[in-house]
Scaffold this motif. Structure first.
Motif, PDB file in Angstrom:
ATOM      1  N   ARG A  56       0.859  -1.189   0.000  1.00 57.63           N
ATOM      2  CA  ARG A  56       0.000   0.000   0.000  1.00 57.63           C
ATOM      3  C   ARG A  56       0.889   1.230   0.000  1.00 57.63           C
ATOM      4  O   ARG A  56       1.860   1.312   0.764  1.00 57.63           O
ATOM      5  CB  ARG A  56      -0.902  -0.010   1.234  1.00 57.63           C
ATOM      6  CG  ARG A  56      -1.942   1.120   1.301  1.00 57.63           C
ATOM      7  CD  ARG A  56      -2.738   0.964   2.594  1.00 57.63           C
ATOM      8  NE  ARG A  56      -3.800   1.951   2.745  1.00 57.63           N
ATOM      9  CZ  ARG A  56      -5.100   1.688   2.645  1.00 57.63           C
ATOM     10  NH1 ARG A  56      -5.497   0.458   2.370  1.00 57.63           N
ATOM     11  NH2 ARG A  56      -6.002   2.646   2.818  1.00 57.63           N
ATOM     12  N   VAL A  57       0.565   2.176  -0.866  1.00 56.31           N
ATOM     13  CA  VAL A  57       1.249   3.463  -0.900  1.00 56.31           C
ATOM     14  C   VAL A  57       0.204   4.565  -0.851  1.00 56.31           C
ATOM     15  O   VAL A  57      -0.994   4.316  -1.027  1.00 56.31           O
ATOM     16  CB  VAL A  57       2.127   3.628  -2.170  1.00 56.31           C
ATOM     17  CG1 VAL A  57       3.257   2.612  -2.187  1.00 56.31           C
ATOM     18  CG2 VAL A  57       1.277   3.517  -3.436  1.00 56.31           C
ATOM     19  N   GLY A  58       0.661   5.777  -0.626  1.00 57.22           N
ATOM     20  CA  GLY A  58      -0.258   6.898  -0.631  1.00 57.22           C
ATOM     21  C   GLY A  58      -0.763   7.205  -2.029  1.00 57.22           C
ATOM     22  O   GLY A  58      -0.116   6.887  -3.039  1.00 57.22           O
ATOM     23  N   SER A  82      -3.914   4.884  -0.855  1.00 53.34           N
ATOM     24  CA  SER A  82      -4.690   5.724   0.056  1.00 53.34           C
ATOM     25  C   SER A  82      -3.740   6.339   1.070  1.00 53.34           C
ATOM     26  O   SER A  82      -2.709   5.764   1.404  1.00 53.34           O
ATOM     27  CB  SER A  82      -5.761   4.899   0.774  1.00 53.34           C
ATOM     28  OG  SER A  82      -6.556   5.711   1.605  1.00 53.34           O
ATOM     29  N   GLY A  83      -4.089   7.505   1.576  1.00 55.16           N
ATOM     30  CA  GLY A  83      -3.279   8.125   2.610  1.00 55.16           C
ATOM     31  C   GLY A  83      -2.000   8.728   2.060  1.00 55.16           C
ATOM     32  O   GLY A  83      -1.931   9.179   0.912  1.00 55.16           O
ATOM     33  N   GLU A 109      -0.935   0.381   6.650  1.00 61.35           N
ATOM     34  CA  GLU A 109      -2.393   0.399   6.636  1.00 61.35           C
ATOM     35  C   GLU A 109      -2.985  -0.553   5.595  1.00 61.35           C
ATOM     36  O   GLU A 109      -4.185  -0.502   5.302  1.00 61.35           O
ATOM     37  CB  GLU A 109      -2.875   1.828   6.389  1.00 61.35           C
ATOM     38  CG  GLU A 109      -2.458   2.783   7.515  1.00 61.35           C
ATOM     39  CD  GLU A 109      -2.627   4.246   7.157  1.00 61.35           C
ATOM     40  OE1 GLU A 109      -3.143   4.533   6.052  1.00 61.35           O
ATOM     41  OE2 GLU A 109      -2.227   5.103   7.967  1.00 61.35           O
ATOM     42  N   LEU A 110      -2.147  -1.448   5.049  1.00 65.49           N
ATOM     43  CA  LEU A 110      -2.639  -2.442   4.105  1.00 65.49           C
ATOM     44  C   LEU A 110      -3.761  -3.244   4.745  1.00 65.49           C
ATOM     45  O   LEU A 110      -3.641  -3.732   5.865  1.00 65.49           O
ATOM     46  CB  LEU A 110      -1.499  -3.371   3.689  1.00 65.49           C
ATOM     47  CG  LEU A 110      -1.845  -4.478   2.691  1.00 65.49           C
ATOM     48  CD1 LEU A 110      -2.139  -3.888   1.320  1.00 65.49           C
ATOM     49  CD2 LEU A 110      -0.704  -5.498   2.593  1.00 65.49           C
ATOM     50  N   PRO A 135      -3.305  -2.335  10.388  1.00 71.39           N
ATOM     51  CA  PRO A 135      -3.956  -3.586   9.998  1.00 71.39           C
ATOM     52  C   PRO A 135      -3.135  -4.497   9.087  1.00 71.39           C
ATOM     53  O   PRO A 135      -3.612  -5.558   8.709  1.00 71.39           O
ATOM     54  CB  PRO A 135      -5.206  -3.096   9.271  1.00 71.39           C
ATOM     55  CG  PRO A 135      -4.782  -1.803   8.645  1.00 71.39           C
ATOM     56  CD  PRO A 135      -3.841  -1.162   9.631  1.00 71.39           C
ATOM     57  N   ILE A 136      -1.902  -4.107   8.732  1.00 71.48           N
ATOM     58  CA  ILE A 136      -1.141  -4.921   7.808  1.00 71.48           C
ATOM     59  C   ILE A 136      -0.904  -6.336   8.350  1.00 71.48           C
ATOM     60  O   ILE A 136      -0.875  -7.303   7.586  1.00 71.48           O
ATOM     61  CB  ILE A 136       0.202  -4.246   7.439  1.00 71.48           C
ATOM     62  CG1 ILE A 136       0.892  -5.017   6.308  1.00 71.48           C
ATOM     63  CG2 ILE A 136       1.108  -4.099   8.646  1.00 71.48           C
ATOM     64  CD1 ILE A 136       2.146  -4.340   5.772  1.00 71.48           C
ATOM     65  N   GLY A 137      -0.763  -6.483   9.678  1.00 69.06           N
ATOM     66  CA  GLY A 137      -0.520  -7.796  10.246  1.00 69.06           C
ATOM     67  C   GLY A 137      -1.656  -8.766   9.956  1.00 69.06           C
ATOM     68  O   GLY A 137      -1.429  -9.939   9.609  1.00 69.06           O
TER      69      GLY A 137
END
Length: 291
Positions: A56-58, A82-83, A109-110, A135-137
């Motif tokens: 995940r990237v912004g 996102s972000g 935040e993935l 939440p990536i975990g």
């Protein structure tokens, strides 16, 4: 196919001219690089075969530039947007040792992955960074479960004593028991913290790296084997060397190499980044590092 799940961020690599001088200036060289443990692994592995990056990237210029650069290195890039894209300030001393100041931003935040992202994946690699935050975990554990249920396997890199200590060593060891990785990679400090190779899940090969000293390969049911590291002249920056090792090692595993030969392949990849600032390129085709 190998897939690597985790961070793609901008590294701001700082080579100070001398000791940091509090409350005043310290002349430095500053380099902007593509970074993130998972992305670094993917780039090294892409030199040898297909690899997919999941992260995940912004939804910003930095995120677009980083994903373009990663794709230009031959990586199949699958990202949520996102972000704000994360960044890490990396302070590197004259001996090449680095201290990192991370702001992972959207990387951590993935959330739940598109199921199609895991199509064809036979080995999923998870840096510990992808397991010790949320939440990536949760996304990483769900992806691992999907790959294993499909007949694939999982590998884990211990990544950071700071991250492991913050998460909790007993908790991380319990997590390894749930994931049941086929390979666990760690440096000497991480290995000592986790008490390796004791307590690893059955069938897990453990590789303990030790800088310029031989790595030790622990294969279940066999005596440990030390794998020498060829001398590397002009070591200036160790940033990303462990990630490059992981990429070379895992690519060799998928190609059918035994654990000792795979370890030697990891050493070769690690050596490629030791004379350069940071671990990766920032401008497209300048892979694996932009000079």
């Amino acid at each position: 196919m190998l897939a690597v799940l985790g961070d793609l961020v901008e590294d701001v690599v700082v080579w100070p001219s001398g000791p940091i001088r509090p409350r005043t200036d310290t002349a430095s060289r500053v380099f902007r690089r593509r970074g993130g443990s998972a992305a670094n692994v993917a780039v090294a592995a892409a030199r040898h075969g297909p690899v997919r990056f999941l992260g995940r990237v912004g939804d910003d210029a930095a995120g677009r530039a980083l994903t373009d650069a990663l794709a230009a290195c031959g990586v199949d890039v699958r990202v949520q947007r996102s972000g704000t894209t994360g960044a890490v300030v990396v302070l590197v001393d004259p001996d090449g040792e680095r201290t990192m100041l991370p702001d992972r931003g959207s990387a951590a935040e993935l959330t739940g992955l598109d199921p199609f992202w895991l199509d064809g994946v036979t080995l999923l690699h998870l840096p510990a960074y992808s397991l010790v935050a949320e939440p990536i975990g949760t996304a990483a554990r769900a992806a691992a479960d999907t790959v294993v249920r499909g007949g694939g396997s999982v590998s884990v890199d211990a990544s950071s004593t700071g991250a492991l200590s913050g998460f909790g060593v007993p908790r991380f060891r319990s997590l390894l028991g749930d994931l049941r990785p086929s390979h666990l990679l760690a440096n000497r400090d991480e290995s000592d913290l986790l008490g390796l190779p004791a307590g690893v899940p059955p069938g897990c090969t453990v590789v303990v790296k030790d800088g310029a000293r031989p790595a030790r390969v622990h294969v279940p049911g066999a005596a440990p084997v030390d794998v020498a590291v060829a001398p590397v002249p002009g070591v200036r920056d160790t940033t990303g060397a462990g990630d490059a090792f992981a990429g070379g090692h895992l690519a060799a595993v998928l190609a059918g190499a035994d654990p000792v030969r795979a370890c030697a392949a990891g050493h070769v990849e690690a050596a490629r980044v030791l004379g350069l600032p940071g671990a990766g390129g920032w401008r497209g085709a300048d892979c694996p590092a932009w000079t």
